[in-house]
Scaffold this active site. Structure first.
Site, PDB file in Angstrom:
ATOM      1  CD  GLU A  86      -2.975   1.024   2.291  1.00  0.00           C
ATOM      2  OE1 GLU A  86      -3.344  -0.074   2.740  1.00  0.00           O
ATOM      3  OE2 GLU A  86      -3.387   2.115   2.740  1.00  0.00           O
ATOM      4  CE  LYS A 281      -6.225  -1.708   5.404  1.00  0.00           C
ATOM      5  NZ  LYS A 281      -5.374  -0.779   4.648  1.00  0.00           N
ATOM      6  CG  ASP A 297       1.310 -16.715  11.159  1.00  0.00           C
ATOM      7  OD1 ASP A 297       0.550 -15.984  10.488  1.00  0.00           O
ATOM      8  OD2 ASP A 297       1.019 -17.874  11.486  1.00  0.00           O
ATOM      9  CG  HIS A 394      -4.235   7.507   1.202  1.00  0.00           C
ATOM     10  ND1 HIS A 394      -4.953   6.365   1.005  1.00  0.00           N
ATOM     11  CD2 HIS A 394      -3.656   7.360   2.390  1.00  0.00           C
ATOM     12  CE1 HIS A 394      -4.815   5.580   2.036  1.00  0.00           C
ATOM     13  NE2 HIS A 394      -4.042   6.159   2.900  1.00  0.00           N
TER      14      HIS A 394
HETATM   15  C1  MEV Z   1      -5.782   2.965   5.053  1.00  0.00           C
HETATM   16  O1  MEV Z   1      -5.111   1.804   4.651  1.00  0.00           O
HETATM   17  C2  MEV Z   1      -5.770   3.079   6.553  1.00  0.00           C
HETATM   18  C3  MEV Z   1      -6.595   4.232   7.126  1.00  0.00           C
HETATM   19  O2  MEV Z   1      -7.937   4.149   6.632  1.00  0.00           O
HETATM   20  C4  MEV Z   1      -6.566   4.087   8.619  1.00  0.00           C
HETATM   21  C5  MEV Z   1      -7.520   5.001   9.353  1.00  0.00           C
HETATM   22  O3  MEV Z   1      -8.524   5.439   8.797  1.00  0.00           O
HETATM   23  O4  MEV Z   1      -7.239   5.250  10.555  1.00  0.00           O
HETATM   24  C6  MEV Z   1      -6.051   5.562   6.696  1.00  0.00           C
END
Ligand code: MEV
Length: 440
Positions: A86, A281, A297, A394
Site C-alpha cells: 500500500e 486496520k 506470521d 494518499h
Molecule cells: C488505510 O489503509 C488506513 C486508514 O484508513 C486508517 C484510518 O482510517 O485510521 C487511513
C-alpha cells in the site's frame, strides 16, 4: 475427467506444473512461462530455497521492502524494514517516526510473553472425579514430555502451567487441557503443538488405566490439539507523550483544537465498531509490514489483535489517548506473538537482512519495535484525518501507481510529481493531463 482437474499435481516438477497450467488454464500461451521465469531468482540456490517454502511454487510474488528511518524506541534509533504494497504506509510511519524523534521518541515495554494451547476433548462422566484424576496425573504431562522440553528449558522456557477446563456449560461433555508456555525467542507453534499432542496421549493412557473411573469414564475422545493464536498474555505496550503545545509546532492549527479532534477520533474508534475496524486496520498496516519483513506470521498477529480488540464484548480501538496536566499521551497495547528464531527467520534471505538492519533483536525487542510502528502508523493516520484529510497524502503516493498504469516514462513522472505538488491528485486529473501531454 475435466482437463482443468488434475491428480498428483504436486508430484510434477516446477516446469511441468507451469506447462500444465498454461495448457489447461492459459490457452497454451507460452509467453506466460517466460513471464513467470522472469520472476525467478537469478541464483538457482536462492530460488530453490523459495521453491521449498511452500508446495507447488511456480514463481515469486514481489511486494516492496521499504524502510522507515528515525524510529527512536527506548532511546535507541532504528531504521525499520517494512514489506507492504500500500502506497502511503511507509511514508506515514517514517513521518510519525521523525515527528516523535524530536519529542522524546517511543517508550515500549513487554508486559508478558505467555502463549497458550489446548487439548480439546469430549468426556462423559462425573466432573469432580475427572478433576481429582487430573490433579493426580498432572506431573505425568511434564515427565512424559521431558525430551521435548529439554532444549527449551535450557533457554529458560518450557511449560508454565497445565489446567483442566470445564466447558460443558457451553457444549455438553466438552473439556480442555489448557496449557501455558514460555517459548522464549521462538514463536513456538511447533513446540506447543507437539507438546499438546503428547499431552493428549498421556491423558488417554492415564484415564484408561485409572481404577477410580467407570468404563465410560476411562474413555476420552481427543477432538484436537492446537495452540491458540489468541495471546492475551503475550502483550506489548508502546507510548508517546509530549506537551500539548508541542503537537502542532510549525503548523497553523491550534494545539487545543488538534488535541480535541484527536481525542474525539480515538473515542469514536472506541465506541463505534465501524470506525474501530478501519482504525485498527490502519494500525495493522504498520504492524503487518514489519511482521512480514521479519518472517513472522501476520495472520496470527492480526487475528490475536482483533480478538483482543473485542475482549470486553465489543470491537474497539487498540490505541488510547489521554491528556492530563497539559501532557498528551498516546499508546497502544496489543498482543503480539513473535519469534526471532525458527520458522523463516534464519532461512529467508530478506528476513535475515531485516534482522541485521534491526541489530538482530530478540523477540521482546521485536515486539516493541513492531507495536511502535503500529502506534506510529495510527498517529499518522489520525493526524491526517483530523487535519488535512487522508486523501491528500494518499493520492500523492498513489500518483505513481496511476502513472505506472498509464505507462508514463520517468521524465513524465517527474513532470507530474512537480505539477501535482500544489494541485489535488485525482485519477481523472492525472489521466486528463497525461492524455493532453501525450497528444501534444
Ligand atoms: C488505510 O489503509 C488506513 C486508514 O484508513 C486508517 C484510518 O482510517 O485510521 C487511513
Amino acid at each position: 475427467m475435466d482437463s482443468k482437474i488434475i491428480k498428483g499435481f504436486s508430484k510434477k516438477n516446477k516446469t511441468e506444473k507451469i506447462d500444465w497450467i498454461i495448457k489447461n488454464y492459459l490457452n497454451n500461451d507460452y509467453s506466460y512461462k517466460d513471464f513467470l521465469k522472469s520472476y525467478w531468482h537469478t541464483d538457482s540456490k536462492t530460488q530453490k530455497l523459495h521453491d521449498e517454502f511452500i508446495e507447488n511454487t511456480i514463481s515469486n510474488f514481489y511486494i516492496p521492502l521499504g524502510v522507515a528511518p528515525n524510529f527512536k524506541i527506548n532511546d535507541k534509533i532504528y531504521c525499520v524494514p517494512m514489506a507492504i504494497e500500500e502506497s502511503s504506509v511507509v511514508a506515514a510511519s517514517a513521518k510519525s517516526a521523525s515527528f516523535w524523534l524530536n519529542r522524546g521518541g517511543f517508550k515500549a515495554t513487554v508486559i508478558s510473553m505467555i502463549k497458550i494451547g489446548h487439548v480439546h476433548f469430549a468426556w462423559h462422566g462425573n466432573y469432580d472425579k475427572l478433576r481429582t484424576v487430573f490433579e493426580k496425573i498432572k506431573p505425568k504431562f511434564y515427565s512424559d514430555t521431558d525430551n521435548l522440553t529439554a532444549n527449551m528449558q535450557k533457554r529458560g522456557g518450557g511449560i508454565l502451567d497445565i489446567q483442566l477446563i470445564n466447558k460443558s456449560d457451553l457444549e455438553p461433555n466438552y473439556y480442555q487441557l489448557m496449557a501455558k508456555f514460555d517459548t522464549k525467542d521462538s514463536m513456538g507453534a511447533n513446540f506447543i503443538n507437539s507438546l499438546l499432542e503428547e499431552f493428549s496421549k498421556t491423558l488417554k493412557r492415564e484415564l484408561a488405566n485409572d481404577h477410580t473411573l467407570t468404563d465410560t469414564e476411562k474413555e476420552v475422545q481427543i477432538i484436537m490439539c492446537i495452540l491458540s493464536n489468541y495471546t492475551p498474555e503475550c502483550i506489548v505496550k508502546s507510548e508517546v507523550s509530549c506537551k500539548v503545545e508541542e503537537l502542532t509546532e510549525g503548523t497553523d492549527m491550534s494545539a487545543d483544537l488538534f488535541v480535541e479532534k484527536f481525542k474525539q477520533a480515538v473515542h469514536i474508534a472506541t465506541i463505534e465498531p465501524y470506525r474501530a475496524t478501519t482504525h485498527n486496520k490502519g494500525i495493522y498496516n504498520g504492524i503487518d509490514s514489519v511482521v512480514i519483513a521479519t518472517g513472522n506470521d501476520f495472520r496470527a498477529v492480526e487475528a490475536s489483535g482483533h480478538t483482543y480488540a473485542a475482549k470486553d464484548g465489543q470491537y474497539r480501538s487498540l490505541t488510547h489517548v489521554e491528556v492530563k496536566n497539559g501532557i498528551f499521551k498516546f499508546w497502544i497495547e496489543v498482543p503480539m506473538a513473535l519469534g526471532t528464531v525458527g520458522g523463516l527467520t534464519k532461512l529467508h534471505p530478506m528476513v535475515k537482512f531485516a534482522y541485521d538492519l534491526l541489530g538482530n533483536p530478540n523477540a521482546e525487542d521485536l515486539m516493541k519495535i513492531t507495536a511502535t510502528v503500529g502506534l506510529a502508523q495510527n498517529f499518522g493516520a489520525l493526524r491526517s484525518l483530523v487535519t488535512t484529510g487522508i486523501q491528500k497524502g494518499h493520492m500523492k503516493m498513489h500518483l505513481l501507481n496511476i502513472l505506472n498504469q498509464l505507462g508514463a516514462s520517468d521524465e513524465e513522472k517527474k513532470t507530474f510529481v512537480e505539477e501535482f505538488k500544489t494541485k489535488t491528485v485525482t485519477h481523472k486529473a492525472v489521466v486528463d493531463l497525461f492524455n493532453q501531454i501525450r497528444k501534444n
